[in-house]
Motif scaffolding. Structure first.
Motif, PDB file in Angstrom:
ATOM      1  N   ASN A  57       1.079  -0.963   0.248  1.00 31.91           N
ATOM      2  CA  ASN A  57      -0.390  -0.524   0.082  1.00 31.91           C
ATOM      3  C   ASN A  57       0.859   1.375  -0.286  1.00 31.91           C
ATOM      4  O   ASN A  57       0.638   2.505  -0.960  1.00 31.91           O
ATOM      5  N   LEU A  58       2.042   1.192   1.211  1.00 37.22           N
ATOM      6  CA  LEU A  58       2.629   2.089   0.615  1.00 37.22           C
ATOM      7  C   LEU A  58       3.526   2.613  -0.506  1.00 37.22           C
ATOM      8  O   LEU A  58       3.818   3.759  -0.917  1.00 37.22           O
ATOM      9  N   ALA A  59       4.004   1.680  -1.040  1.00 36.25           N
ATOM     10  CA  ALA A  59       4.279   1.793  -2.626  1.00 36.25           C
ATOM     11  C   ALA A  59       3.694   2.190  -3.501  1.00 36.25           C
ATOM     12  O   ALA A  59       3.592   3.073  -4.200  1.00 36.25           O
TER      13      ALA A  59
ATOM     14  N   PHE B 226       0.652   3.804  -2.884  1.00 40.00           N
ATOM     15  CA  PHE B 226       0.247   5.832  -2.724  1.00 40.00           C
ATOM     16  C   PHE B 226       1.505   6.335  -3.143  1.00 40.00           C
ATOM     17  O   PHE B 226       1.163   7.339  -4.188  1.00 40.00           O
ATOM     18  N   LEU B 227       2.627   5.988  -2.850  1.00 40.41           N
ATOM     19  CA  LEU B 227       3.832   6.410  -3.221  1.00 40.41           C
ATOM     20  C   LEU B 227       3.961   6.506  -4.656  1.00 40.41           C
ATOM     21  O   LEU B 227       4.729   8.074  -5.428  1.00 40.41           O
ATOM     22  N   GLN B 228       3.791   5.575  -5.799  1.00 41.07           N
ATOM     23  CA  GLN B 228       3.945   5.572  -6.657  1.00 41.07           C
ATOM     24  C   GLN B 228       2.902   6.219  -7.489  1.00 41.07           C
ATOM     25  O   GLN B 228       3.235   7.539  -8.559  1.00 41.07           O
ATOM     26  N   GLU B 229       1.893   6.791  -6.975  1.00 39.89           N
ATOM     27  CA  GLU B 229       0.990   7.242  -7.179  1.00 39.89           C
ATOM     28  C   GLU B 229       0.818   8.538  -7.314  1.00 39.89           C
ATOM     29  O   GLU B 229       0.846   9.967  -8.605  1.00 39.89           O
ATOM     30  N   GLU B 230       1.286   8.734  -5.961  1.00 40.67           N
ATOM     31  CA  GLU B 230       1.355  10.962  -6.310  1.00 40.67           C
ATOM     32  C   GLU B 230       2.541  11.161  -6.851  1.00 40.67           C
ATOM     33  O   GLU B 230       2.852  12.197  -6.975  1.00 40.67           O
ATOM     34  N   VAL B 231       3.990   9.888  -6.805  1.00 39.89           N
ATOM     35  CA  VAL B 231       4.925  11.336  -7.094  1.00 39.89           C
ATOM     36  C   VAL B 231       4.807  10.592  -8.843  1.00 39.89           C
ATOM     37  O   VAL B 231       5.141  11.755  -9.281  1.00 39.89           O
ATOM     38  N   ILE B 232       4.118   9.673  -9.507  1.00 40.88           N
ATOM     39  CA  ILE B 232       3.431  10.099 -10.673  1.00 40.88           C
ATOM     40  C   ILE B 232       3.238  11.465 -10.799  1.00 40.88           C
ATOM     41  O   ILE B 232       2.593  12.078 -12.166  1.00 40.88           O
ATOM     42  N   ASN B 233       1.838  11.509 -10.347  1.00 44.75           N
ATOM     43  CA  ASN B 233       0.635  12.418 -10.338  1.00 44.75           C
ATOM     44  C   ASN B 233       1.734  14.136 -10.299  1.00 44.75           C
ATOM     45  O   ASN B 233       1.140  15.342 -11.359  1.00 44.75           O
ATOM     46  N   GLU B 234       2.434  13.932  -9.135  1.00 52.16           N
ATOM     47  CA  GLU B 234       3.739  15.381  -9.328  1.00 52.16           C
ATOM     48  C   GLU B 234       4.446  15.706 -10.243  1.00 52.16           C
ATOM     49  O   GLU B 234       4.742  16.212 -10.888  1.00 52.16           O
ATOM     50  N   THR B 235       5.347  14.405 -10.830  1.00 53.67           N
ATOM     51  CA  THR B 235       6.229  14.503 -11.715  1.00 53.67           C
ATOM     52  C   THR B 235       5.483  15.083 -13.490  1.00 53.67           C
ATOM     53  O   THR B 235       6.669  15.590 -13.937  1.00 53.67           O
TER      54      THR B 235
ATOM     55  N   TYR C  74       5.479  12.860   0.227  1.00 58.42           N
ATOM     56  CA  TYR C  74       4.487  13.947   1.102  1.00 58.42           C
ATOM     57  C   TYR C  74       3.530  13.392   0.852  1.00 58.42           C
ATOM     58  O   TYR C  74       2.864  12.314   1.925  1.00 58.42           O
ATOM     59  N   ARG C  75       2.334  13.261   0.062  1.00 54.65           N
ATOM     60  CA  ARG C  75       1.414  13.518  -0.381  1.00 54.65           C
ATOM     61  C   ARG C  75       1.008  11.545  -0.336  1.00 54.65           C
ATOM     62  O   ARG C  75      -0.273  11.151   0.281  1.00 54.65           O
ATOM     63  N   GLY C  76       1.530  10.343  -0.205  1.00 57.11           N
ATOM     64  CA  GLY C  76       1.517   9.477  -0.730  1.00 57.11           C
ATOM     65  C   GLY C  76       1.881   8.647   1.006  1.00 57.11           C
ATOM     66  O   GLY C  76       1.095   7.940   0.749  1.00 57.11           O
ATOM     67  N   ILE C  77       2.925   9.560   2.005  1.00 63.23           N
ATOM     68  CA  ILE C  77       3.130   8.854   3.134  1.00 63.23           C
ATOM     69  C   ILE C  77       1.783   9.272   3.474  1.00 63.23           C
ATOM     70  O   ILE C  77       1.163   8.563   4.615  1.00 63.23           O
ATOM     71  N   GLU C  78       1.067  10.321   3.542  1.00 65.88           N
ATOM     72  CA  GLU C  78       0.137  11.048   4.441  1.00 65.88           C
ATOM     73  C   GLU C  78      -1.799  10.114   4.085  1.00 65.88           C
ATOM     74  O   GLU C  78      -2.184   9.950   4.424  1.00 65.88           O
ATOM     75  N   ARG C  79      -1.451   9.738   2.364  1.00 62.95           N
ATOM     76  CA  ARG C  79      -2.154   8.902   2.397  1.00 62.95           C
ATOM     77  C   ARG C  79      -2.229   7.433   2.949  1.00 62.95           C
ATOM     78  O   ARG C  79      -2.954   6.737   3.513  1.00 62.95           O
ATOM     79  N   TYR C  80      -1.121   7.476   2.730  1.00 66.64           N
ATOM     80  CA  TYR C  80      -0.914   5.872   3.825  1.00 66.64           C
ATOM     81  C   TYR C  80      -1.064   5.999   5.089  1.00 66.64           C
ATOM     82  O   TYR C  80      -1.608   4.835   6.259  1.00 66.64           O
ATOM     83  N   LEU C  81      -0.552   7.110   5.814  1.00 70.09           N
ATOM     84  CA  LEU C  81      -1.304   7.590   7.064  1.00 70.09           C
ATOM     85  C   LEU C  81      -2.746   7.302   7.362  1.00 70.09           C
ATOM     86  O   LEU C  81      -3.003   7.040   8.406  1.00 70.09           O
TER      87      LEU C  81
END
Length: 93
Positions: free
Chosen positions: A15-17, A19-28, A81-88
């Motif tokens: 889940n952590l992976a 969420f981070l993957q999705e959010e980093v793709i959205n940003e970059t 940051y956003r991926g970690i936030e979603r995970y938490l």
């Protein structure tokens, strides 16, 4: 492209992976190479939820120039940051 690795001890890492993957793709806006199982020591031997994020490949000259920019680094940080936030939020009690 960007890819994120996790060691499948339980769904926390996956889940952590994801969420981070999705959010980093959205940003970059870089190519999404996915969240994948990775048999890496740093993941396999870690007692806490852990992931490994590849934010670009220096073997690709275009990506190398991009990842060196402050703008890209800020976007990547925001995505992480956003991926970690979603995970938490998902795992809060």
């Amino acid at each position: 492209g960007i890819e994120t690795y996790y060691w499948p001890t339980n769904n926390d890492e996956q889940n952590l992976a994801q969420f981070l993957q999705e959010e980093v793709i959205n940003e970059t806006g870089l190519a999404n190479r996915g969240a994948k199982e990775g048999n890496y020591y740093v993941l396999r031997e870690n007692k806490n939820p852990a992931i490994l994020v590849e934010l670009g490949f220096l073997s690709n000259p275009t990506e190398e120039r991009l990842v060196r920019t402050a703008s890209y680094q800020n976007k990547a940080i925001t995505g992480i940051y956003r991926g970690i936030e979603r995970y938490l939020l998902l795992n809060s009690f």
